[in-house]
Design a protein around this motif. Sequence first.
Motif, PDB file in Angstrom:
ATOM      1  N   LEU A   1       0.827  -1.191   0.000  1.00 63.12           N
ATOM      2  CA  LEU A   1       0.000   0.000   0.000  1.00 63.12           C
ATOM      3  C   LEU A   1       0.869   1.251   0.000  1.00 63.12           C
ATOM      4  N   PRO A   2       0.587   2.204  -0.880  1.00 59.02           N
ATOM      5  CA  PRO A   2       1.376   3.435  -0.928  1.00 59.02           C
ATOM      6  C   PRO A   2       1.015   4.352   0.235  1.00 59.02           C
ATOM      7  N   PRO A   3       1.888   5.277   0.591  1.00 60.59           N
ATOM      8  CA  PRO A   3       1.568   6.205   1.679  1.00 60.59           C
ATOM      9  C   PRO A   3       0.494   7.210   1.288  1.00 60.59           C
ATOM     10  N   PHE A   4       0.333   7.432  -0.023  1.00 56.51           N
ATOM     11  CA  PHE A   4      -0.679   8.372  -0.508  1.00 56.51           C
ATOM     12  C   PHE A   4      -1.421   7.737  -1.679  1.00 56.51           C
ATOM     13  N   GLU A   5      -2.725   7.990  -1.748  1.00 59.04           N
ATOM     14  CA  GLU A   5      -3.533   7.431  -2.826  1.00 59.04           C
ATOM     15  C   GLU A   5      -4.357   8.528  -3.476  1.00 59.04           C
ATOM     16  N   PHE A   6      -4.567   8.426  -4.781  1.00 61.46           N
ATOM     17  CA  PHE A   6      -5.349   9.413  -5.511  1.00 61.46           C
ATOM     18  C   PHE A   6      -5.961   8.729  -6.727  1.00 61.46           C
ATOM     19  N   GLY A   7      -7.026   9.307  -7.249  1.00 58.75           N
ATOM     20  CA  GLY A   7      -7.695   8.724  -8.402  1.00 58.75           C
ATOM     21  C   GLY A   7      -8.656   7.606  -8.042  1.00 58.75           C
ATOM     22  N   VAL A   8      -8.680   7.205  -6.783  1.00 59.12           N
ATOM     23  CA  VAL A   8      -9.581   6.156  -6.303  1.00 59.12           C
ATOM     24  C   VAL A   8     -10.089   6.582  -4.924  1.00 59.12           C
ATOM     25  N   PRO A   9     -11.226   6.032  -4.481  1.00 61.06           N
ATOM     26  CA  PRO A   9     -11.662   6.325  -3.111  1.00 61.06           C
ATOM     27  C   PRO A   9     -10.607   5.847  -2.120  1.00 61.06           C
ATOM     28  N   VAL A  10     -10.359   6.646  -1.105  1.00 61.01           N
ATOM     29  CA  VAL A  10      -9.346   6.293  -0.112  1.00 61.01           C
ATOM     30  C   VAL A  10     -10.021   5.786   1.161  1.00 61.01           C
ATOM     31  N   SER A  11      -9.274   4.982   1.909  1.00 61.30           N
ATOM     32  CA  SER A  11      -9.807   4.428   3.145  1.00 61.30           C
ATOM     33  C   SER A  11      -8.654   4.118   4.087  1.00 61.30           C
ATOM     34  N   GLY A  12      -8.995   3.753   5.314  1.00 60.49           N
ATOM     35  CA  GLY A  12      -7.973   3.354   6.269  1.00 60.49           C
ATOM     36  C   GLY A  12      -6.961   4.448   6.534  1.00 60.49           C
ATOM     37  N   GLU A  13      -5.680   4.102   6.463  1.00 60.60           N
ATOM     38  CA  GLU A  13      -4.617   5.039   6.795  1.00 60.60           C
ATOM     39  C   GLU A  13      -4.444   6.150   5.775  1.00 60.60           C
ATOM     40  N   THR A  14      -4.980   5.991   4.566  1.00 61.07           N
ATOM     41  CA  THR A  14      -4.842   7.047   3.559  1.00 61.07           C
ATOM     42  C   THR A  14      -6.055   7.971   3.534  1.00 61.07           C
ATOM     43  N   PHE A  15      -6.973   7.791   4.470  1.00 62.24           N
ATOM     44  CA  PHE A  15      -8.108   8.702   4.621  1.00 62.24           C
ATOM     45  C   PHE A  15      -7.685   9.834   5.543  1.00 62.24           C
ATOM     46  N   ALA A  16      -7.796  11.065   5.062  1.00 62.27           N
ATOM     47  CA  ALA A  16      -7.323  12.222   5.822  1.00 62.27           C
ATOM     48  C   ALA A  16      -8.486  13.080   6.310  1.00 62.27           C
ATOM     49  N   GLY A  17      -8.373  13.581   7.533  1.00 63.37           N
ATOM     50  CA  GLY A  17      -9.321  14.556   8.051  1.00 63.37           C
ATOM     51  C   GLY A  17     -10.757  14.059   8.074  1.00 63.37           C
ATOM     52  N   ARG A  18     -11.683  15.010   7.854  1.00 58.57           N
ATOM     53  CA  ARG A  18     -13.119  14.735   7.765  1.00 58.57           C
ATOM     54  C   ARG A  18     -13.712  14.184   9.059  1.00 58.57           C
ATOM     55  N   THR A  19     -13.113  14.486  10.196  1.00 63.34           N
ATOM     56  CA  THR A  19     -13.635  13.978  11.471  1.00 63.34           C
ATOM     57  C   THR A  19     -15.040  14.513  11.737  1.00 63.34           C
ATOM     58  N   VAL A  20     -15.212  15.816  11.571  1.00 66.20           N
ATOM     59  CA  VAL A  20     -16.512  16.433  11.834  1.00 66.20           C
ATOM     60  C   VAL A  20     -17.554  15.937  10.840  1.00 66.20           C
ATOM     61  N   GLU A  21     -17.176  15.891   9.559  1.00 69.75           N
ATOM     62  CA  GLU A  21     -18.120  15.457   8.529  1.00 69.75           C
ATOM     63  C   GLU A  21     -18.532  13.997   8.712  1.00 69.75           C
ATOM     64  N   THR A  22     -17.556  13.160   9.098  1.00 70.48           N
ATOM     65  CA  THR A  22     -17.859  11.746   9.318  1.00 70.48           C
ATOM     66  C   THR A  22     -18.842  11.582  10.474  1.00 70.48           C
ATOM     67  N   ARG A  23     -18.588  12.298  11.563  1.00 71.13           N
ATOM     68  CA  ARG A  23     -19.478  12.218  12.721  1.00 71.13           C
ATOM     69  C   ARG A  23     -20.893  12.686  12.351  1.00 71.13           C
ATOM     70  N   HIS A  24     -20.972  13.746  11.572  1.00 69.47           N
ATOM     71  CA  HIS A  24     -22.247  14.312  11.154  1.00 69.47           C
ATOM     72  C   HIS A  24     -23.026  13.307  10.296  1.00 69.47           C
ATOM     73  N   LEU A  25     -22.362  12.750   9.296  1.00 66.36           N
ATOM     74  CA  LEU A  25     -23.045  11.835   8.385  1.00 66.36           C
ATOM     75  C   LEU A  25     -23.414  10.533   9.087  1.00 66.36           C
ATOM     76  N   CYS A  26     -22.559  10.050   9.977  1.00 66.40           N
ATOM     77  CA  CYS A  26     -22.889   8.849  10.756  1.00 66.40           C
ATOM     78  C   CYS A  26     -24.155   9.073  11.589  1.00 66.40           C
ATOM     79  N   ALA A  27     -24.262  10.241  12.198  1.00 70.07           N
ATOM     80  CA  ALA A  27     -25.447  10.550  12.996  1.00 70.07           C
ATOM     81  C   ALA A  27     -26.693  10.579  12.125  1.00 70.07           C
ATOM     82  N   ASN A  28     -26.574  11.154  10.925  1.00 66.90           N
ATOM     83  CA  ASN A  28     -27.719  11.175  10.008  1.00 66.90           C
ATOM     84  C   ASN A  28     -28.150   9.767   9.630  1.00 66.90           C
ATOM     85  N   PHE A  29     -27.184   8.903   9.338  1.00 71.99           N
ATOM     86  CA  PHE A  29     -27.497   7.521   8.984  1.00 71.99           C
ATOM     87  C   PHE A  29     -28.203   6.809  10.141  1.00 71.99           C
TER      88      PHE A  29
END
Length: 386
Positions: A8-36
């Motif tokens: 696995l490369p340290p950085f990924e682009f051109g594809v959806p990222v997940s796991g260790e290559t997913f950056a930030g989005r803590t607030v957005e993730t919490r928000h969308l999880c609550a909506n779900f």
Amino acid sequence: MSYNAKILPPFEFGVPVSGETFAGRTVETRHLCANFRHGINTTLISPRRTGKTSLVNRTIRLSENESLRIARFDALKCASDEEFLTAFAIAVIRAASVLQEKQMALTQRFLARFAPKISLGTDSTNDFSVSLEIKNIRSEAEKILQLPEDIAAAENIRIVVCIDEFQQIGEFDDSLSFQKLLRTVWQLQKHVSYCRGSQGKMERLFGPQNSPFYRFGDMMHLQRIRRDDWVEFIIRRFRDSGKSITEAMAGHIADAVENHPAYVQHLAWYVWLETSGEVREESCNVAIKKMLDAYHPIFAERVSRLTLRQRNFLKALDDGVQAGFTRQKTLEQYRLGNSANVARVKKSLIEKALIALVDTDRWVTTDPVFRLWLRQRFWCASGPSF
């Protein structure tokens, strides 16, 4: 390690990222999880390549369980409302159970009237598919749209239906009638919620007050990831891969592409390739050049398809003009013609996803690397366009 094992490369682009290559989005993730989890309908609007798919994927992994099932399909693949309804039904059946036997049973129980033809593969979790015989799309669509509610109530579960590229329904024949039907059926469902997302073009479906989907749930406008989150992420990924980068250099990477998710990962990858130990400024400069080289054929082709006035409008933006394009001085300086010409240029560049309106009165170029290419490779090489 086998010869074909993926490192696995340290950085990924051109594809959806997940796991260790997913950056930030803590607030957005919490928000969308609550909506779900709480059954809130969500409209997720974002420009292209800003990580919407990665965010939804992450939310699905964090939210889905035995009592909350998540269906997902891509409306961009649907050329008609009939194809949309078929994809909708398949996604719901797949989400309700991972077992093919159960999927078959649900299809026969709830879709028998559509003479379903079921196809099964060797993979019991992904190879289920079904074709439906829909004789009168308008009269029978409501039954299919009611499918997730019927299954959820019968199975004592809740279902979230995620629809990628939802703006595609605007291209269907008699789209407005179809949108009204979707709203009519979906707004009465108690066990099902919907997450619709795509490019900013969705504003025309959800923005106007006379739209069937006006105020249909929570509106989330996905912005670019914060600079501080990028700096922390880049430093960590370099460190975890045995290399190092200072906070200043990590910030330089994020700044160079204006925190654009796909481009930050792409540029960071080039910098990582140029680095054997600690990142130097020269490595960043070489990486930026390589990125511009990589996109040069695409951007050159893009510019070749623009009219002279469209290029001049982009030049005005690059020079810092963000409003007042119909002022006489601006019209003359950039040879934009008259106010009617400016309106046509704006409309065309919006359709090409090259510009966007921010803060109600400021226009910007949407692609930061395209803007950088124009500045370093086009304006200086071709001279003034006007």
